[in-house]
Design an enzyme around this catalytic site. Structure first.
Site, mmCIF file in Angstrom:
data_model
loop_
_atom_site.group_PDB
_atom_site.id
_atom_site.type_symbol
_atom_site.label_atom_id
_atom_site.label_comp_id
_atom_site.label_asym_id
_atom_site.label_seq_id
_atom_site.Cartn_x
_atom_site.Cartn_y
_atom_site.Cartn_z
ATOM 1 N N GLU A 278 -28.103 8.347 -3.481
ATOM 2 C CA GLU A 278 -28.365 7.414 -4.572
ATOM 3 C C GLU A 278 -28.058 8.126 -5.884
ATOM 4 O OE1 GLU A 278 -32.184 5.525 -4.433
ATOM 5 O OE2 GLU A 278 -31.944 5.075 -2.316
ATOM 6 N N CYS B 99 -34.738 7.960 2.261
ATOM 7 C CA CYS B 99 -34.007 8.506 3.417
ATOM 8 C C CYS B 99 -34.703 9.693 4.080
ATOM 9 C CB CYS B 99 -32.602 8.897 2.990
ATOM 10 S SG CYS B 99 -31.731 7.535 2.210
ATOM 11 N N LEU C 170 -24.181 8.793 1.669
ATOM 12 C CA LEU C 170 -24.187 8.498 0.230
ATOM 13 C C LEU C 170 -25.523 8.907 -0.383
ATOM 14 C CD1 LEU C 170 -22.848 4.837 0.553
ATOM 15 C CD2 LEU C 170 -21.503 6.933 0.265
ATOM 16 N N LYS D 59 -29.924 -13.029 -5.070
ATOM 17 C CA LYS D 59 -28.998 -11.885 -5.089
ATOM 18 C C LYS D 59 -27.564 -12.362 -4.931
ATOM 19 C CE LYS D 59 -30.941 -7.620 -3.177
ATOM 20 N NZ LYS D 59 -30.862 -6.738 -2.020
HETATM 21 C C1 UGA Z 1 -29.808 11.614 1.038
HETATM 22 C C2 UGA Z 1 -28.627 12.466 1.486
HETATM 23 O O1 UGA Z 1 -28.356 13.479 0.523
HETATM 24 C C3 UGA Z 1 -27.365 11.598 1.684
HETATM 25 O O2 UGA Z 1 -26.309 12.396 2.182
HETATM 26 C C4 UGA Z 1 -27.690 10.486 2.689
HETATM 27 O O3 UGA Z 1 -26.620 9.609 2.873
HETATM 28 C C5 UGA Z 1 -28.864 9.680 2.175
HETATM 29 O O4 UGA Z 1 -30.008 10.561 1.994
HETATM 30 C C6 UGA Z 1 -29.170 8.607 3.184
HETATM 31 O O5 UGA Z 1 -29.577 8.942 4.295
HETATM 32 O O6 UGA Z 1 -28.897 7.442 2.915
HETATM 33 P P1 UGA Z 1 -30.675 10.608 -1.299
HETATM 34 O O7 UGA Z 1 -31.954 10.340 -0.581
HETATM 35 O O8 UGA Z 1 -30.062 9.557 -2.129
HETATM 36 O O9 UGA Z 1 -29.521 11.077 -0.251
HETATM 37 O O10 UGA Z 1 -30.961 11.796 -2.293
HETATM 38 P P2 UGA Z 1 -30.706 13.382 -2.335
HETATM 39 O O11 UGA Z 1 -29.847 13.678 -3.486
HETATM 40 O O12 UGA Z 1 -30.297 13.899 -1.030
HETATM 41 O O13 UGA Z 1 -32.185 13.892 -2.672
HETATM 42 C C7 UGA Z 1 -33.271 13.664 -1.794
HETATM 43 C C8 UGA Z 1 -34.534 14.286 -2.347
HETATM 44 O O14 UGA Z 1 -34.456 15.707 -2.271
HETATM 45 C C9 UGA Z 1 -34.788 13.967 -3.818
HETATM 46 O O15 UGA Z 1 -36.171 13.726 -4.001
HETATM 47 C C10 UGA Z 1 -34.364 15.228 -4.530
HETATM 48 O O16 UGA Z 1 -34.998 15.404 -5.775
HETATM 49 C C11 UGA Z 1 -34.777 16.286 -3.529
HETATM 50 N N1 UGA Z 1 -34.022 17.563 -3.643
HETATM 51 C C12 UGA Z 1 -32.690 17.589 -3.436
HETATM 52 C C13 UGA Z 1 -34.727 18.729 -3.911
HETATM 53 O O17 UGA Z 1 -35.967 18.729 -4.094
HETATM 54 N N2 UGA Z 1 -34.028 19.924 -3.979
HETATM 55 C C14 UGA Z 1 -32.691 19.980 -3.783
HETATM 56 O O18 UGA Z 1 -32.122 21.093 -3.843
HETATM 57 C C15 UGA Z 1 -31.995 18.791 -3.514
#
Ligand code: UGA
Length: 446
Positions: A158, A263, A156, A35
């Site tokens: 992903e 997460c 953040l 990496k």
């Molecule tokens: C999440 C948080 O949103 C970030 O703020 C945080 O920093 C991050 O975890 C972390 O702890 O590092 P992430 O896991 O990248 O981010 O993705 P999200 O966009 O939050 O989605 C999480 C899951 O929820 C996905 O499977 C998504 O499809 C699902 N989701 C999201 C739903 O099913 N419905 C929604 O309305 C939103």
């Protein structure tokens, strides 16, 4: 400012590259030598929109350097961000061994009379900053070094991590001294968003509480979605009707197959574990987890009744990543769904624009049981049903009319409610969604 980062995973790499973009001088410790070599050549090691360009330009400017020599990074840095992994242990608690190793290195290589600010950015249980302070205190008693500890959680997502970093809603900084407050404040000087200075304990809780609350919103709307299906209501409109209320907000009310990723599932377990360890009733989170676990089960059970059983039926799974715009398959609902489909005797074909290799690596037990296709059209041909699991925009743009002709039974189960329902019904699909009942006969909602 001269800044060090431990760990070049998702959080570490995005943080380091974005801090370099802000003009700081970054050195990053990463144990994986391959990496390190790639990154120093400007080749990105994770998929994250916008990151390639920033990495390349900051390598070019000499603002960022990767190494596996922790000593040189510690000597270089006034501030050191810990962005190492904190994976879950079997009981749900977080494994902090990588944090401890980094801290031991920092203690070892900080010279007499020096000051260092160690900033914990990894997601860690409440009390971790204090625990790190105690380690430092116990091991540096006889030396004149001054290592302080702060907490600075990341928020953040992903897939949008670079833009989330560069346009934060807020920055939370848990500090125990004016000096730490000033230094950490100046790392983020150029941002104008609200900056919340607090104790490390409060800061650590903010991170877990935020993720747990977002997950709670998702499970809540998924619970409501099931009711909508039973009574012929439309969950998207319910969410819209609720979401315009500013106290509720519209975000994270998209019903679907449930949340995954590295997460939410991990952080919920860890927060639950912390609550229980203090003998508190965190049962709400148990419900959030339980609703989420049932999502793929419900999809399979509905499909089973539509197809009169799944044994020998060809089912195509569209999407393996836990959400779109990432190649991450950790805790992906697709993996849970595929396991259930295979258990029911279905013949599973799967496709994803980015994540097939990652999926095969992460779920080796499924490799023999699933046929993988790079091309979604090819994957769907000859199927009894296609299940959309990840909301990749590619799937919206498929030529569904032609695809329909090539399916044995034209069932499309859209577990993200993101295809164009009118178009799907217009093509005479049996179009199943989450939290709403469409009839193919009339093309209207019932
Ligand atoms: C999440 C948080 O949103 C970030 O703020 C945080 O920093 C991050 O975890 C972390 O702890 O590092 P992430 O896991 O990248 O981010 O993705 P999200 O966009 O939050 O989605 C999480 C899951 O929820 C996905 O499977 C998504 O499809 C699902 N989701 C999201 C739903 O099913 N419905 C929604 O309305 C939103």
């Amino acid at each position: 400012m001269r800044i060090g980062v431990f760990g070049a995973g998702y959080v570490g790499l995005v943080t380091a590259v974005c801090l370099a973009e802000l003009g700081h001088l970054l050195q990053v410790v990463e144990v994986d030598e391959r990496k390190v070599e790639k990154l120093n050549n400007g080749t990105n090691t994770i998929y994250e929109p916008g990151l390639d360009e920033l990495l390349e330009s900051n390598i070019g400017r000499g603002n960022i350097y990767f190494t596996n020599d922790s000593r040189s990074v510690i000597e270089h840095s006034e501030v050191i961000f810990l962005c190492v992994g904190t994976p879950p242990m079997p009981d749900g608690s977080a494994d902090l061994s990588q944090i401890e190793t980094a801290v031991q290195d920092i203690i070892r290589y900080t010279r007499a009379d020096e000051y260092k600010l160690v900033v914990v950015k990894s997601t860690v249980p409440v009390g971790t900053s204090k625990w790190v302070r105690e380690i430092i205190h116990n091991e540096t008693r006889d030396r004149r070094i001054n290592i302080e500890v702060a907490s600075n959680p990341e928020f953040l997502r992903e897939g949008t991590a670079v833009s989330d970093f560069m346009n934060p809603d807020r920055i939370v900084m848990g500090v125990v001294s004016e000096r730490a407050r000033t230094i950490l404040g100046s790392v983020y000087e150029s941002f104008e968003c609200p900056k919340i200075f607090t104790t490390p304990e409060t800061s650590e809780i903010i991170k877990y509480a935020a993720n747990s609350f977002l997950a709670t919103k998702i499970s809540f709307i998924n619970m409501v979605a099931d009711l909508c299906e039973e009574v012929g209501a439309d969950v998207s409109l319910v969410a819209e009707g609720m979401g315009y209320d500013k106290r509720i907000g519209r975000e994270f009310l998209r019903a679907g197959i449930g949340f995954g990723g590295s997460c939410f599932p991990k952080d919920l377990q860890a927060f639950l574990h912390v609550g229980k360890s203090k003998s508190l009733d965190f049962g709400l989170l148990e419900q959030v987890i339980s609703i989420n676990e049932q999502r793929p089960v419900r999809v399979v059970s509905k499909l089973t009744s539509h197809l009169n059983g799944l044994n020998g039926k060809l089912i195509t799974v569209l999407g393996l990543a836990f959400k779109s715009n990432t190649d991450d398959v950790r805790e992906s609902p697709a993996a849970k769904l595929i396991k259930l489909l295979v258990q029911e005797g279905a013949v599973v074909k799967a496709t994803d624009p980015l994540s097939i290799d990652n999926f095969k690596r992460m779920y080796p037990d499924l490799v023999e049981k699933v046929s993988f296709f790079e091309n979604a059209n090819e994957a769907i041909g000859g199927s009894h049903a296609a299940i959309v699991v990840t909301d990749w925009k590619e799937y919206k743009n498929l030529d569904w009319r032609r695809i329909r002709e090539r399916m044995i039974r034209p069932i499309v189960y859209d577990t993200r409610n993101f295809l164009n329902a009118e178009e799907m019904l217009g093509c005479n699909f049996e179009y199943l969604a989450i939290g709403k009942n469409y009839t193919q006969m009339t093309g209207t909602l019932v």
